[in-house]
Design a protein around this motif. Structure first.
Motif, PDB file in Angstrom:
ATOM      1  N   ARG A 158       0.814  -1.214   0.000  1.00 41.73           N
ATOM      2  CA  ARG A 158       0.000   0.000   0.000  1.00 41.73           C
ATOM      3  C   ARG A 158       0.845   1.259   0.000  1.00 41.73           C
ATOM      4  NH1 ARG A 158      -2.508  -0.956   4.402  1.00 41.73           N
ATOM      5  NH2 ARG A 158      -4.046  -2.304   3.413  1.00 41.73           N
ATOM      6  N   TYR A 159       2.005   1.226   0.651  1.00 43.94           N
ATOM      7  CA  TYR A 159       2.764   2.457   0.850  1.00 43.94           C
ATOM      8  C   TYR A 159       4.021   2.576  -0.010  1.00 43.94           C
ATOM      9  CZ  TYR A 159      -0.265   3.338   4.812  1.00 43.94           C
ATOM     10  OH  TYR A 159      -1.359   3.580   5.598  1.00 43.94           O
ATOM     11  N   ILE A 160       4.431   1.519  -0.698  1.00 42.95           N
ATOM     12  CA  ILE A 160       5.585   1.646  -1.580  1.00 42.95           C
ATOM     13  C   ILE A 160       5.193   2.456  -2.807  1.00 42.95           C
ATOM     14  CG2 ILE A 160       7.146   0.379  -3.101  1.00 42.95           C
ATOM     15  CD1 ILE A 160       7.248  -1.835  -1.094  1.00 42.95           C
ATOM     16  N   PRO A 161       5.928   3.515  -3.141  1.00 38.91           N
ATOM     17  CA  PRO A 161       5.560   4.369  -4.289  1.00 38.91           C
ATOM     18  C   PRO A 161       5.598   3.594  -5.603  1.00 38.91           C
ATOM     19  CG  PRO A 161       7.198   5.448  -2.886  1.00 38.91           C
ATOM     20  CD  PRO A 161       7.107   4.025  -2.422  1.00 38.91           C
ATOM     21  N   LEU A 162       4.648   3.895  -6.474  1.00 41.49           N
ATOM     22  CA  LEU A 162       4.567   3.207  -7.757  1.00 41.49           C
ATOM     23  C   LEU A 162       5.823   3.409  -8.614  1.00 41.49           C
ATOM     24  CD1 LEU A 162       2.916   1.515  -9.732  1.00 41.49           C
ATOM     25  CD2 LEU A 162       1.854   3.630 -10.563  1.00 41.49           C
ATOM     26  N   PRO A 163       6.434   4.620  -8.664  1.00 42.60           N
ATOM     27  CA  PRO A 163       7.650   4.763  -9.479  1.00 42.60           C
ATOM     28  C   PRO A 163       8.782   3.836  -9.043  1.00 42.60           C
ATOM     29  CG  PRO A 163       6.768   6.926  -8.930  1.00 42.60           C
ATOM     30  CD  PRO A 163       5.993   5.928  -8.133  1.00 42.60           C
ATOM     31  N   VAL A 164       8.853   3.523  -7.770  1.00 43.81           N
ATOM     32  CA  VAL A 164       9.894   2.611  -7.286  1.00 43.81           C
ATOM     33  C   VAL A 164       9.610   1.196  -7.780  1.00 43.81           C
ATOM     34  CG1 VAL A 164      11.009   1.653  -5.235  1.00 43.81           C
ATOM     35  CG2 VAL A 164      10.334   4.055  -5.271  1.00 43.81           C
ATOM     36  N   VAL A 165       8.356   0.783  -7.727  1.00 44.42           N
ATOM     37  CA  VAL A 165       7.990  -0.539  -8.240  1.00 44.42           C
ATOM     38  C   VAL A 165       8.265  -0.627  -9.737  1.00 44.42           C
ATOM     39  CG1 VAL A 165       6.115  -2.198  -8.509  1.00 44.42           C
ATOM     40  CG2 VAL A 165       6.234  -0.798  -6.454  1.00 44.42           C
ATOM     41  N   ARG A 166       7.920   0.434 -10.453  1.00 46.41           N
ATOM     42  CA  ARG A 166       8.182   0.446 -11.891  1.00 46.41           C
ATOM     43  C   ARG A 166       9.684   0.377 -12.177  1.00 46.41           C
ATOM     44  NH1 ARG A 166       3.537  -1.271 -12.786  1.00 46.41           N
ATOM     45  NH2 ARG A 166       1.868   0.131 -13.468  1.00 46.41           N
TER      46      ARG A 166
END
Length: 466
Positions: free
Chosen positions: A134-142
């Motif tokens: 829920r809290y990990i930023p999407l740009p980091v996942v990308r």
């Protein structure tokens, strides 16, 4: 929850938006929505990573191929029914890499998988994995997805351009143009896949027919029929079967070496030194990669591809834990749900759990019929063809990052991806991405509110002094 229509009451499941959705869920648990040929083609989309790693571990670490085929087959069938999307079952790549470079024994490989499984089972069952998701930023996942996809693509190019020695875990000289595993064969397969599958979206290039059919020119109708016909070809399956056929052409003596029947299951004997070595050398580098790529990234990717069927992080995490807590004790290869495998299967047409069920049934037949002798067939499989399949999987995974629209998001994603690739560690790239994201948010904090609050506090203090 109930929905009343024309005087009748129809029970609905939670979050259901159709009166008959509950019926279709139980009568069609695989959610089969595409042609059977597309699902069959998509089922082999992740074999570009599966076959090389399994072959290398079998030759170097004496992995029991029959046991691994049978257990991963059961995993495939279970996940296909559980998730209703083409959820892959792939080797734990970090453990495999360490096992090949440090010559880990089979018990040490198993302990690495068991320790990773316990960690993911704990995070999934306690809800901590959902908090992270829920809290990990999407740009980091990308960024993690981008780095993993490009790593797959770079490895695929090496498979295509150079001869490979998986037993020695290194590349050889340049691949010859001619031959049954030459560059011409690989390039021909590449061109065939591009012509038949296009960009990977089934029917996306085909214009929708209008209600005024007479306004559509004959050339448009011909183009529509042609693209529909091409998209119906199980291209990846055909390429894989061609490679399988070439195995016997390259070395006809394979037939004499085949022995029928599976190997016997046995529980591994694991010592304390095996536990210590497996945890330190195998599990510690694998755990961050499993959390990021095998759970968080694959769930984000499933939401992109199947908005109505996004996989639950808790369910995926617990699934990885249970699979390895069962199979690793019998010497099966540690496995996970990789985003690259999902991208590869989706790229070649998989849209439901049926694709991985078909793959599981195929593995089960091979494991029960040929057992460990199947390694002779895998050893002759054209590596250039595996490289082509892996290339499409890597590019599909990397393209998930195309939704980063702002410069700030792209900046975080690219830095995270670059660090992950150069440092050969998704955890290192993830950490750098988080720090960079927080610094950018800190830079945008509105300090005026702090100034107003400080002035109000000072005024209150002055009034109290008076």
């Amino acid at each position: 929850m109930e929905e009343v229509s024309q005087g009748t009451t129809t029970p609905l499941l939670p979050n259901s938006n159709h009166p008959r959705r509950w019926y279709h869920h139980f009568t069609n648990p695989l959610r089969l929505k595409t042609a059977l040929s597309s699902e069959l083609s998509g089922s082999v989309g992740d074999l570009g990573t599966y076959i090389p790693i399994v072959l290398a571990l079998t030759l170097v670490s004496h992995l029991d191929l029959s046991t691994t085929l049978i257990f991963t087959a059961l995993y495939n069938i279970s996940t296909g029914l559980l998730f209703s999307i083409p959820m892959p079952v792939q080797p734990m790549k970090s453990i495999a890499s360490v096992a090949l470079s440090d010559s880990l024994t089979l018990p040490q490989i198993a302990t690495g998988g068991i320790c990773t499984a316990v960690t993911l089972l704990f995070l999934g069952s306690t809800g901590l994995m959902s908090v992270l998701y829920r809290y990990i930023p999407l740009p980091v996942v990308r960024g993690v997805q981008l780095s993993q996809g490009l790593n797959f693509a770079f490895s695929a190019v090496k498979y295509i351009r150079y001869d490979q020695d998986f037993a020695a875990n290194k590349s050889g000289g340049p691949r010859s143009w001619l031959g049954l595993d030459g560059l011409i064969l690989a390039i021909s397969c590449l061109c065939f896949l591009v012509l038949s599958t296009g960009s990977g979206e089934l029917g996306s290039s085909t214009p929708h027919p209008t209600h005024l059919e007479e306004t559509v020119s004959s050339s448009d109708r011909f183009r529509r029929r042609r693209l529909k016909l091409l998209s119906a070809i199980p291209a990846a399956l055909i390429v894989f079967l061609v490679g399988l056929f070439l195995c016997f052409v390259r070395d006809p003596s394979i037939v004499k070496d085949l022995k029928f029947g599976p190997s016997k299951f046995h529980v591994l004997t694991i010592t304390w030194d095996d536990w210590k070595t497996g945890f330190i050398k195998a599990a510690i580098p694998q755990i961050p990669l499993s959390i990021l790529n095998s759970v968080i990234a694959v769930c984000k990717l499933s939401g992109d591809m199947f908005p109505d069927r996004e996989a639950s992080v808790a369910k995926v995490s617990v699934s990885v834990g249970i699979m390895n807590l069962v199979g690793c004790w019998f010497g099966a290869m540690p496995v996970c749900h990789g985003a690259g495998g999902l991208a590869g299967q989706y790229r070649f047409g998989a849209r439901s759990g049926a694709s991985v069920v078909f793959l599981g049934l195929g593995k089960l037949v091979l494991g029960l019929v040929f057992g460990n002798s199947f390694v002779r067939i895998l050893g002759e499989f054209p590596i250039g063809i595996l490289g082509v399949l892996l290339l499409f999987a890597g590019i599909e995974l990397a393209m998930a990052s195309r939704d980063m629209n702002s410069k700030e998001e792209s900046f975080v994603m690219l830095v995270c991806g670059a660090v992950s690739m150069t440092g050969s560690s998704a955890a290192l790239g993830f950490g750098c991405g988080i720090v960079l994201f927080l610094l950018l948010k800190l830079r945008e904090i509105d300090c005026s509110k702090f100034v107003i609050w400080n002035s109000s506090l000072q005024s209150t203090k002055d009034s109290l002094d008076i």
